[in-house]
Design a protein around this motif. Sequence first.
Motif, PDB file in Angstrom:
ATOM      1  N   TYR A   1       0.833  -1.211   0.000  1.00  0.00           N
ATOM      2  CA  TYR A   1       0.000   0.000   0.000  1.00  0.00           C
ATOM      3  C   TYR A   1       0.862   1.254   0.000  1.00  0.00           C
ATOM      4  O   TYR A   1       0.575   2.225  -0.714  1.00  0.00           O
ATOM      5  N   LEU A   2       1.915   1.242   0.813  1.00  0.00           N
ATOM      6  CA  LEU A   2       2.781   2.421   0.884  1.00  0.00           C
ATOM      7  C   LEU A   2       3.466   2.669  -0.459  1.00  0.00           C
ATOM      8  O   LEU A   2       3.589   3.811  -0.905  1.00  0.00           O
ATOM      9  N   ASP A   3       3.874   1.596  -1.116  1.00  0.00           N
ATOM     10  CA  ASP A   3       4.508   1.729  -2.431  1.00  0.00           C
ATOM     11  C   ASP A   3       3.507   2.215  -3.485  1.00  0.00           C
ATOM     12  O   ASP A   3       3.904   2.869  -4.469  1.00  0.00           O
ATOM     13  N   ALA A   4       2.230   1.904  -3.300  1.00  0.00           N
ATOM     14  CA  ALA A   4       1.200   2.324  -4.247  1.00  0.00           C
ATOM     15  C   ALA A   4       0.801   3.785  -4.065  1.00  0.00           C
ATOM     16  O   ALA A   4       0.080   4.332  -4.898  1.00  0.00           O
ATOM     17  N   GLY A   5       1.265   4.402  -2.966  1.00  0.00           N
ATOM     18  CA  GLY A   5       0.972   5.817  -2.763  1.00  0.00           C
ATOM     19  C   GLY A   5       0.287   6.162  -1.467  1.00  0.00           C
ATOM     20  O   GLY A   5       0.021   7.336  -1.194  1.00  0.00           O
ATOM     21  N   ALA A   6      -0.017   5.155  -0.639  1.00  0.00           N
ATOM     22  CA  ALA A   6      -0.644   5.437   0.652  1.00  0.00           C
ATOM     23  C   ALA A   6       0.387   6.029   1.620  1.00  0.00           C
ATOM     24  O   ALA A   6       1.580   5.723   1.536  1.00  0.00           O
ATOM     25  N   THR A   7      -0.090   6.870   2.535  1.00  0.00           N
ATOM     26  CA  THR A   7       0.776   7.421   3.568  1.00  0.00           C
ATOM     27  C   THR A   7       0.693   6.617   4.862  1.00  0.00           C
ATOM     28  O   THR A   7       1.586   6.703   5.703  1.00  0.00           O
ATOM     29  N   SER A   8      -0.398   5.857   5.010  1.00  0.00           N
ATOM     30  CA  SER A   8      -0.635   5.055   6.208  1.00  0.00           C
ATOM     31  C   SER A   8      -1.439   3.827   5.806  1.00  0.00           C
ATOM     32  O   SER A   8      -1.985   3.756   4.699  1.00  0.00           O
ATOM     33  N   VAL A   9      -1.516   2.857   6.730  1.00  0.00           N
ATOM     34  CA  VAL A   9      -2.355   1.686   6.517  1.00  0.00           C
ATOM     35  C   VAL A   9      -3.207   1.444   7.756  1.00  0.00           C
ATOM     36  O   VAL A   9      -2.867   1.885   8.860  1.00  0.00           O
ATOM     37  N   GLN A  10      -4.298   0.744   7.545  1.00  0.00           N
ATOM     38  CA  GLN A  10      -5.140   0.301   8.648  1.00  0.00           C
ATOM     39  C   GLN A  10      -5.176  -1.223   8.667  1.00  0.00           C
ATOM     40  O   GLN A  10      -5.201  -1.868   7.614  1.00  0.00           O
ATOM     41  N   VAL A  11      -5.201  -1.779   9.878  1.00  0.00           N
ATOM     42  CA  VAL A  11      -5.283  -3.221  10.068  1.00  0.00           C
ATOM     43  C   VAL A  11      -6.654  -3.549  10.638  1.00  0.00           C
ATOM     44  O   VAL A  11      -7.056  -2.983  11.665  1.00  0.00           O
ATOM     45  N   GLY A  12      -7.360  -4.446   9.973  1.00  0.00           N
ATOM     46  CA  GLY A  12      -8.708  -4.776  10.412  1.00  0.00           C
ATOM     47  C   GLY A  12      -8.911  -6.257  10.623  1.00  0.00           C
ATOM     48  O   GLY A  12      -8.700  -6.793  11.706  1.00  0.00           O
ATOM     49  N   THR A  13      -9.287  -6.954   9.556  1.00  0.00           N
ATOM     50  CA  THR A  13      -9.638  -8.370   9.656  1.00  0.00           C
ATOM     51  C   THR A  13      -8.539  -9.204  10.288  1.00  0.00           C
ATOM     52  O   THR A  13      -8.821 -10.154  11.036  1.00  0.00           O
ATOM     53  N   ALA A  14      -7.277  -8.865  10.033  1.00  0.00           N
ATOM     54  CA  ALA A  14      -6.165  -9.649  10.581  1.00  0.00           C
ATOM     55  C   ALA A  14      -6.206  -9.710  12.103  1.00  0.00           C
ATOM     56  O   ALA A  14      -5.777 -10.704  12.700  1.00  0.00           O
ATOM     57  N   LEU A  15      -6.732  -8.667  12.741  1.00  0.00           N
ATOM     58  CA  LEU A  15      -6.782  -8.641  14.203  1.00  0.00           C
ATOM     59  C   LEU A  15      -7.718  -9.709  14.769  1.00  0.00           C
ATOM     60  O   LEU A  15      -7.546 -10.145  15.917  1.00  0.00           O
ATOM     61  N   LEU A  16      -8.695 -10.116  13.984  1.00  0.00           N
ATOM     62  CA  LEU A  16      -9.622 -11.144  14.462  1.00  0.00           C
ATOM     63  C   LEU A  16      -8.954 -12.518  14.461  1.00  0.00           C
ATOM     64  O   LEU A  16      -9.391 -13.428  15.177  1.00  0.00           O
ATOM     65  N   HIS A  17      -7.897 -12.643  13.671  1.00  0.00           N
ATOM     66  CA  HIS A  17      -7.128 -13.887  13.627  1.00  0.00           C
ATOM     67  C   HIS A  17      -5.933 -13.829  14.568  1.00  0.00           C
ATOM     68  O   HIS A  17      -5.627 -14.809  15.264  1.00  0.00           O
ATOM     69  N   ASP A  18      -5.256 -12.679  14.585  1.00  0.00           N
ATOM     70  CA  ASP A  18      -4.063 -12.505  15.409  1.00  0.00           C
ATOM     71  C   ASP A  18      -4.059 -11.091  15.984  1.00  0.00           C
ATOM     72  O   ASP A  18      -3.676 -10.140  15.305  1.00  0.00           O
ATOM     73  N   PRO A  19      -4.494 -10.929  17.232  1.00  0.00           N
ATOM     74  CA  PRO A  19      -4.594  -9.582  17.813  1.00  0.00           C
ATOM     75  C   PRO A  19      -3.263  -8.899  18.070  1.00  0.00           C
ATOM     76  O   PRO A  19      -3.242  -7.734  18.452  1.00  0.00           O
ATOM     77  N   THR A  20      -2.132  -9.606  17.835  1.00  0.00           N
ATOM     78  CA  THR A  20      -0.815  -8.964  17.981  1.00  0.00           C
ATOM     79  C   THR A  20      -0.371  -8.286  16.684  1.00  0.00           C
ATOM     80  O   THR A  20       0.713  -7.692  16.647  1.00  0.00           O
ATOM     81  N   THR A  21      -1.183  -8.347  15.633  1.00  0.00           N
ATOM     82  CA  THR A  21      -0.751  -7.884  14.310  1.00  0.00           C
ATOM     83  C   THR A  21      -0.304  -6.431  14.315  1.00  0.00           C
ATOM     84  O   THR A  21       0.734  -6.083  13.732  1.00  0.00           O
ATOM     85  N   VAL A  22      -1.068  -5.554  14.938  1.00  0.00           N
ATOM     86  CA  VAL A  22      -0.720  -4.130  14.926  1.00  0.00           C
ATOM     87  C   VAL A  22       0.590  -3.886  15.649  1.00  0.00           C
ATOM     88  O   VAL A  22       1.457  -3.143  15.163  1.00  0.00           O
ATOM     89  N   ALA A  23       0.763  -4.504  16.810  1.00  0.00           N
ATOM     90  CA  ALA A  23       2.008  -4.317  17.565  1.00  0.00           C
ATOM     91  C   ALA A  23       3.206  -4.799  16.752  1.00  0.00           C
ATOM     92  O   ALA A  23       4.254  -4.131  16.694  1.00  0.00           O
TER      93      ALA A  23
END
Length: 277
Positions: free
Chosen positions: A242-264
């Motif tokens: 996403y960052l390479d495509a031009g985003a300045t930030s990303v959001q983490v959503g569905t992955a947290l329901l599988h692994d709540p440590t994803t954001v950290a």
Amino acid sequence: MTTPIPGPVMVAAGCGGTGRELAAYSGPDGLDGLDFVTRSITLDARMGGPGPRVEEVPGGLVNAVGLPNPGLEHFLATELPWLVRAGVRVVVSIAGSTMGEYADLARRLSRAPGVAGLEVNVGAPDEVGVGLFEVREPYHSASVIAAVRREFPADRPVLAKLRPDVSRIVEGARSCHEAGATAVVIGNAVPAAFPDGRSGGLSGPAIAPVALRCVAEAHRALPDLPLIGCGGVHDLRSANAYLDAGATSVQVGTALLHDPTTVARLRADLSRSHQEM
């Protein structure tokens, strides 16, 4: 004066619960400094849709949660103070059935201590089905953003959250930015159906290629507009896409329901990769 953009990693709306659920999985610093988007808050409490609300499908989840939330007053009295005490940078997601409701939410949240910004949900996969303001055209989204921007301080960000619709994303992003959105979040759930035919929204890695195309198209057409990518972010590689495509930030959503440590983990990995550059 430049309005700050949250990031580079944020918790996507509705996927971090009240914040308490993530606290034990957020590393040694806990939630301190985390950019956290709340579940979508409405003026009145909502029970949400009937079950089953979520079903796993190849590559993601189909959901029809119906935006359950305690309503604005209860949120201000209980959930917001806890998040502020935890050191979270709170971005409140808001949803309404009319432009007046969006404006009322923005006005009241502008006076609430600890609200760092707003994310305006104008891209729900089934807004009519859940009783939200119907957004059929980009100017509908822009009208909502303009109503919110008039009521919210200019030095705090207003994010417009749009569906990843390749055919309309540039027009939608441009309209929202011209109406006052500080940044555009690209990657709400896309309209889908449960196996039994009920309407829902598809999220997760399955929508990542579409969301990435939308980010790239929007960045190409609007290079000065901050974009936040969302959809299938679960590790450093998917975030960098996403960052390479031009985003300045990303959001983490569905992955947290599988692994709540994803954001950290992702915050640590991005920090490490930047230090190595």
